[in-house]
Design an enzyme around this catalytic site. Structure first.
Site, PDB file in Angstrom:
ATOM      1  N   SER A 175       0.420  -1.210   0.367  1.00 21.27           N
ATOM      2  CA  SER A 175       0.226   0.247  -0.367  1.00 21.27           C
ATOM      3  C   SER A 175       0.858   1.325   0.272  1.00 21.27           C
ATOM      4  CB  SER A 175      -0.777   0.486   1.628  1.00 21.27           C
ATOM      5  OG  SER A 175      -1.959   1.056   1.704  1.00 21.27           O
ATOM      6  N   TYR A 194      -1.993   0.031  10.107  1.00 25.29           N
ATOM      7  CA  TYR A 194      -1.820  -0.153   8.561  1.00 25.29           C
ATOM      8  C   TYR A 194      -0.340  -0.053   8.003  1.00 25.29           C
ATOM      9  CZ  TYR A 194      -3.627  -1.030   3.890  1.00 25.29           C
ATOM     10  OH  TYR A 194      -3.435  -1.814   3.076  1.00 25.29           O
TER      11      TYR A 194
HETATM   12  N1  LIG Z   1      -8.566  -1.183  -1.075  1.00 21.89           N
HETATM   13  C1  LIG Z   1      -8.100   0.240  -1.007  1.00 21.89           C
HETATM   14  O1  LIG Z   1      -8.245   1.418  -1.099  1.00 21.89           O
HETATM   15  C2  LIG Z   1      -6.240  -0.503  -0.964  1.00 21.89           C
HETATM   16  C3  LIG Z   1      -5.110   0.254  -1.043  1.00 21.89           C
HETATM   17  C4  LIG Z   1      -3.684  -0.408  -1.045  1.00 21.89           C
HETATM   18  C5  LIG Z   1      -3.842  -1.472  -0.852  1.00 21.89           C
HETATM   19  N2  LIG Z   1      -4.994  -2.606  -0.633  1.00 21.89           N
HETATM   20  C6  LIG Z   1      -4.865  -3.535   0.117  1.00 21.89           C
HETATM   21  O2  LIG Z   1      -5.213  -4.451  -1.072  1.00 21.89           O
HETATM   22  C7  LIG Z   1      -5.454  -5.472   0.006  1.00 21.89           C
HETATM   23  C8  LIG Z   1      -7.151  -6.052  -0.541  1.00 21.89           C
HETATM   24  O3  LIG Z   1      -7.584  -5.077  -0.197  1.00 21.89           O
HETATM   25  P1  LIG Z   1      -9.461  -5.162  -0.904  1.00 21.89           P
HETATM   26  O4  LIG Z   1      -9.149  -3.361  -0.920  1.00 21.89           O
HETATM   27  O5  LIG Z   1      -9.574  -6.056  -1.282  1.00 21.89           O
HETATM   28  O6  LIG Z   1      -9.963  -4.873   0.408  1.00 21.89           O
HETATM   29  P2  LIG Z   1     -11.135  -6.562   0.441  1.00 21.89           P
HETATM   30  O7  LIG Z   1     -12.325  -5.593  -0.394  1.00 21.89           O
HETATM   31  O8  LIG Z   1     -11.707  -5.574   1.982  1.00 21.89           O
HETATM   32  O9  LIG Z   1     -10.819  -7.610   0.962  1.00 21.89           O
HETATM   33  C9  LIG Z   1      -9.857  -8.585   1.900  1.00 21.89           C
HETATM   34  C10 LIG Z   1      -9.824  -9.195   1.705  1.00 21.89           C
HETATM   35  O10 LIG Z   1      -9.206 -10.134   2.586  1.00 21.89           O
HETATM   36  C11 LIG Z   1      -9.425 -10.818   3.189  1.00 21.89           C
HETATM   37  N3  LIG Z   1      -9.045 -11.234   4.791  1.00 21.89           N
HETATM   38  C12 LIG Z   1      -8.888 -10.424   5.625  1.00 21.89           C
HETATM   39  N4  LIG Z   1      -8.765 -10.737   6.710  1.00 21.89           N
HETATM   40  C13 LIG Z   1      -8.122 -11.699   6.633  1.00 21.89           C
HETATM   41  C14 LIG Z   1      -7.863 -13.471   7.427  1.00 21.89           C
HETATM   42  N5  LIG Z   1      -7.940 -13.129   8.550  1.00 21.89           N
HETATM   43  N6  LIG Z   1      -7.825 -14.953   6.702  1.00 21.89           N
HETATM   44  C15 LIG Z   1      -7.994 -14.786   5.672  1.00 21.89           C
HETATM   45  N7  LIG Z   1      -8.291 -14.052   4.751  1.00 21.89           N
HETATM   46  C16 LIG Z   1      -8.272 -12.037   5.122  1.00 21.89           C
HETATM   47  C17 LIG Z   1     -10.839 -11.297   2.776  1.00 21.89           C
HETATM   48  O11 LIG Z   1     -11.451 -12.666   3.219  1.00 21.89           O
HETATM   49  P3  LIG Z   1     -13.265 -12.311   3.646  1.00 21.89           P
HETATM   50  O12 LIG Z   1     -14.041 -10.668   2.881  1.00 21.89           O
HETATM   51  O13 LIG Z   1     -13.860 -13.543   2.922  1.00 21.89           O
HETATM   52  O14 LIG Z   1     -12.681 -11.886   4.715  1.00 21.89           O
HETATM   53  C18 LIG Z   1     -10.867 -10.314   1.773  1.00 21.89           C
HETATM   54  O15 LIG Z   1     -11.126 -12.109   1.095  1.00 21.89           O
HETATM   55  C19 LIG Z   1      -5.655  -5.785   1.157  1.00 21.89           C
HETATM   56  O16 LIG Z   1      -3.930  -6.284   1.725  1.00 21.89           O
HETATM   57  C20 LIG Z   1      -5.283  -4.180   1.137  1.00 21.89           C
HETATM   58  O17 LIG Z   1      -4.455  -4.228   2.636  1.00 21.89           O
HETATM   59  C21 LIG Z   1      -6.433  -1.976  -0.062  1.00 21.89           C
END
Ligand SMILES: NC(=O)c1ccc[n+]([C@@H]2O[C@H](COP(=O)([O-])OP(=O)(O)OC[C@H]3O[C@@H](n4cnc5c(N)ncnc54)[C@H](OP(=O)(O)O)[C@@H]3O)[C@@H](O)[C@H]2O)c1
Length: 241
Positions: free
Chosen positions: A127, A140
């Site tokens: 990130s 984070y």
């Molecule tokens: N959205 C943003 O702006 C952003 C920006 C930079 C980086 N990121 C990074 O991108 C990645 C994906 O995020 P996203 O935006 O797609 O968020 P999201 O839609 O909330 O998806 C998060 C994913 O992580 C899984 N997860 C969370 N805790 C877990 C655990 N304990 N065990 C197994 N799986 C787990 C969730 O599974 P379940 O839903 O099945 O629980 C879901 O599939 C993350 O690493 C986040 O930090 C996001």
């Protein structure tokens, strides 16, 4: 791949499957994971990756299905926003446990198989918060900064093994991430990009062997300013939030 039941991970799964990849998908929500698996023809392995031995079971399951692992996309992650001094201890542990420890444990399981095979790629979803630091997201940002340093360090170690490592660095992505952490994204910049943009970056890492990709690409600029002129960066970040 992890984080596949939602947002970025689900988009990456769809992109990779469209390119002909056969996948094992991990997430916690079995129903949502099953929906993505149906779209992609993938295997499901629902599990909480912070649970004891989950990374071993996921790796074993994948090896049983395919006999090898060519690619690991580690996208599972959670956020927490608020002042650090008010952060509950269990939230601190959950963020570090999920975003950092669970990812490192899974890489530790998978990479030896890749090294033995003499090929493979790991893609870590970092990130921008981990590169520049963000107010209200201290833990984070720390977890993602640690992932970034881990990627740099492990890349040296893997030199000559045939195993490559990519670090994909999104800014703000339009996913349920913010709703789930309980605090909406309120800034006007950077504007959220669709998760398909990150999926495209992951595909670029895989198909063109790129080591580090910012999404969108212009976010490399604040990272460079932060590196070259940290004082100036801090004044700008404080002024513009
Ligand atoms: N959205 C943003 O702006 C952003 C920006 C930079 C980086 N990121 C990074 O991108 C990645 C994906 O995020 P996203 O935006 O797609 O968020 P999201 O839609 O909330 O998806 C998060 C994913 O992580 C899984 N997860 C969370 N805790 C877990 C655990 N304990 N065990 C197994 N799986 C787990 C969730 O599974 P379940 O839903 O099945 O629980 C879901 O599939 C993350 O690493 C986040 O930090 C996001």
């Amino acid at each position: 791949m992890t984080g596949a039941s939602s947002g970025i991970g689900a988009a990456v799964a769809r992109r990779l499957s469209a390119e002909g990849w056969r996948l094992v998908l991990n997430g916690r929500d079995a129903a949502r994971l099953g929906g993505v698996a149906e779209q992609t023809g993938a295997f499901c392995f629902p599990a909480d990756l912070t649970g004891r031995g989950a990374e071993q079971r996921l790796t074993r399951f994948t090896l049983e299905q395919f006999g090898r692992v060519d690619l690991l996309v580690a996208g599972a992650g959670i956020g927490w926003a608020g002042d650090f001094i008010t952060m509950p201890a269990d939230a601190l542990e959950e963020v570090i446990g999920t975003d950092l420890l669970a990812t490192l444990r899974l890489v530790r399981q998978v990479v030896p198989h890749m090294v033995e095979a003499g090929c493979g790629r790991v893609v870590l979803i970092g990130s921008l918060a981990g590169v520049v630091g963000v107010r209200g997201e201290a833990v984070y940002s720390a977890a993602k900064a640690a992932l970034s340093a881990f990627a740099e360090s492990l890349r040296y170690e893997l030199r000559g093994t045939g195993v490559e490592l990519s670090h994909v660095v999104p800014g703000v992505v339009d996913t349920p991430f913010f709703e789930r952490r309980g605090t909406p994204y309120r800034r006007s910049r950077p504007r959220p990009v669709p998760p398909e943009r990150v999926a495209e970056a992951v595909w670029s890492a895989v198909s063109r062997g790129r080591n580090e990709i910012y999404v969108p690409g212009w976010l490399r600029l604040p990272a460079r300013v932060r590196g070259a002129a940290p004082g100036l960066f801090r004044r700008l970040a404080t002024a513009f939030g």
